[in-house]
Design an enzyme around this catalytic site. Structure first.
Site, PDB file in Angstrom:
ATOM      1  N   GLY A  11       0.825  -1.209   0.000  1.00 52.26           N
ATOM      2  CA  GLY A  11       0.000   0.000   0.000  1.00 52.26           C
ATOM      3  C   GLY A  11       0.851   1.247   0.000  1.00 52.26           C
ATOM      4  O   GLY A  11       0.524   2.252   0.641  1.00 52.26           O
ATOM      5  N   ALA A  12       1.958   1.212  -0.754  1.00 48.99           N
ATOM      6  CA  ALA A  12       2.944   2.294  -0.696  1.00 48.99           C
ATOM      7  C   ALA A  12       2.909   3.205  -1.907  1.00 48.99           C
ATOM      8  O   ALA A  12       3.813   4.019  -2.086  1.00 48.99           O
ATOM      9  CB  ALA A  12       4.348   1.707  -0.531  1.00 48.99           C
ATOM     10  N   GLY A  15      -0.624   7.759   0.190  1.00 50.70           N
ATOM     11  CA  GLY A  15      -0.958   7.806   1.599  1.00 50.70           C
ATOM     12  C   GLY A  15       0.212   7.572   2.526  1.00 50.70           C
ATOM     13  O   GLY A  15       1.347   7.946   2.236  1.00 50.70           O
ATOM     14  N   ILE A  16      -0.067   6.925   3.666  1.00 49.45           N
ATOM     15  CA  ILE A  16       0.959   6.780   4.697  1.00 49.45           C
ATOM     16  C   ILE A  16       2.062   5.816   4.282  1.00 49.45           C
ATOM     17  O   ILE A  16       3.198   5.948   4.747  1.00 49.45           O
ATOM     18  CB  ILE A  16       0.363   6.374   6.054  1.00 49.45           C
ATOM     19  CG1 ILE A  16      -0.163   4.934   6.033  1.00 49.45           C
ATOM     20  CG2 ILE A  16      -0.721   7.339   6.483  1.00 49.45           C
ATOM     21  CD1 ILE A  16      -0.489   4.403   7.421  1.00 49.45           C
ATOM     22  N   GLY A  17       1.760   4.862   3.406  1.00 53.44           N
ATOM     23  CA  GLY A  17       2.806   3.969   2.927  1.00 53.44           C
ATOM     24  C   GLY A  17       3.850   4.706   2.125  1.00 53.44           C
ATOM     25  O   GLY A  17       5.059   4.513   2.310  1.00 53.44           O
ATOM     26  N   SER A 132      -6.962  -0.007  12.683  1.00 55.71           N
ATOM     27  CA  SER A 132      -7.777   1.203  12.771  1.00 55.71           C
ATOM     28  C   SER A 132      -8.613   1.168  14.036  1.00 55.71           C
ATOM     29  O   SER A 132      -8.966   0.091  14.536  1.00 55.71           O
ATOM     30  CB  SER A 132      -8.699   1.308  11.551  1.00 55.71           C
ATOM     31  OG  SER A 132      -9.628   2.370  11.706  1.00 55.71           O
ATOM     32  N   TYR A 158     -15.325  -2.793   6.980  1.00 59.48           N
ATOM     33  CA  TYR A 158     -14.005  -2.235   7.245  1.00 59.48           C
ATOM     34  C   TYR A 158     -13.592  -2.491   8.695  1.00 59.48           C
ATOM     35  O   TYR A 158     -12.455  -2.899   8.970  1.00 59.48           O
ATOM     36  CB  TYR A 158     -14.010  -0.737   6.949  1.00 59.48           C
ATOM     37  CG  TYR A 158     -12.674  -0.067   7.141  1.00 59.48           C
ATOM     38  CD1 TYR A 158     -11.611  -0.314   6.280  1.00 59.48           C
ATOM     39  CD2 TYR A 158     -12.466   0.816   8.203  1.00 59.48           C
ATOM     40  CE1 TYR A 158     -10.379   0.304   6.460  1.00 59.48           C
ATOM     41  CE2 TYR A 158     -11.245   1.437   8.388  1.00 59.48           C
ATOM     42  CZ  TYR A 158     -10.203   1.172   7.511  1.00 59.48           C
ATOM     43  OH  TYR A 158      -8.982   1.780   7.705  1.00 59.48           O
TER      44      TYR A 158
END
Length: 278
Positions: A11-12, A15-17, A132, A158
């Protein structure tokens, strides 16, 4: 921090990745990033000097191909950051027959970790799972309906998947902690990214509406939190098998995560769904 580590971040591409990869680029670690978008993933790789691979977690054959490539190319893996995920409308059936939210957030990372487990154990690695607070707010897992076919809403699906990440973290610690593998789950904060762009959940209004600047933290701050766990030393910076709502403080989460039977049964049912044995 040992600068000779091999770090894999899924997931890079955004976003945060992507932000964690940018922050880790100057540390000397061998960075390997994984994303779905070729254009975005290549851009992050160029900016960070990272090796990159493309994999769409809605297709488990791509997860298996990714794992085979990583097993062949990596002498060791010091950190596997399972960071890919998102909230989606649905229920949507993937080509593998699972619900999309469940597969992308939970089942695909579960499979990827399984396929890399021998190398992870040999490397005495850390598995960092992005979870989360939704696990506590919305999660209520029905072991007989892990896909949420019978009771789907974007928020519940989710929340269940992110609760699954915590259960998996505890299961990894229980099964492999004595062999030197460490695992941790964390909440990255409510980050202003493309999260919730593909859903009819009210999260879309928060993450992409006028309240965005008031309620959300920056991607840089979220990336810093991910980096904290990637950089950290298990047993010192964080404790294996735990969930952190904020760095340096173990957080309260869904009561189901405190049930050892739930941890084990969720693990076994996930394995059965994939036709694998640990």
């Amino acid at each position: 921090m040992n600068t000779n580590r091999t770090i894999i971040i899924t997931g890079a591409s955004d976003g945060i990745g992507a932000e964690a990869a940018r922050q880790l680029a100057a540390t000397g670690a061998q960075l390997i990033i994984v994303g779905r978008s070729a254009e975005k993933t290549q851009a992050v790789a160029k900016a960070t000097g990272a090796e990159y691979h493309l994999a769409d977690f809605t297709r488990l054959d791509e997860v298996r191909k990714l794992a085979a490539t990583l097993n062949d190319s990596c002498e060791r893996i010091d950190v596997l950051a399972n960071n890919a995920g998102g909230i989606f409308s649905g229920p949507t059936t993937t080509t593998d027959g699972f619900e999309k939210t469940f597969q992308v957030n939970y089942l695909a990372p579960y499979l990827l970790t399984y396929l890399l487990i021998d190398k992870l154990i040999d490397s005495r690695a850390a598995v960092v799972n992005t979870s989360s607070i939704a696990a506590r707010s919305f999660g209520k897992i029905n072991l007989d309906d892990l896909n949420n076919w019978q009771d789907f809403s974007p928020n519940k699906a989710y929340g269940d998947a992110k609760l699954g990440n915590i259960l998996f973290t505890k299961g990894l610690h229980e099964r492999f902690g004595q062999q030197g593998l460490s695992s941790v789950a964390f909440h990255p904060g409510n980050v202003a990214t493309n999260f919730a762009s593909d859903t009819d959940s009210y999260f879309r209004r928060i993450y992409h509406g006028m309240l965005k600047r008031v309620l959300l933290i920056s991607p840089e701050e979220g990336g810093k939190r991910l980096r904290h766990f990637i950089d950290g030393t298990p047993g010192i910076t964080w404790q294996s098998g735990e969930y952190y709502k904020v760095p340096k403080r173990i957080g309260r989460t869904n009561p189901q995560a405190s049930d050892p039977n739930m941890v084990r049964e969720h693990w076994e049912r996930s394995a059965d769904m994939l036709g694998i044995q640990w």
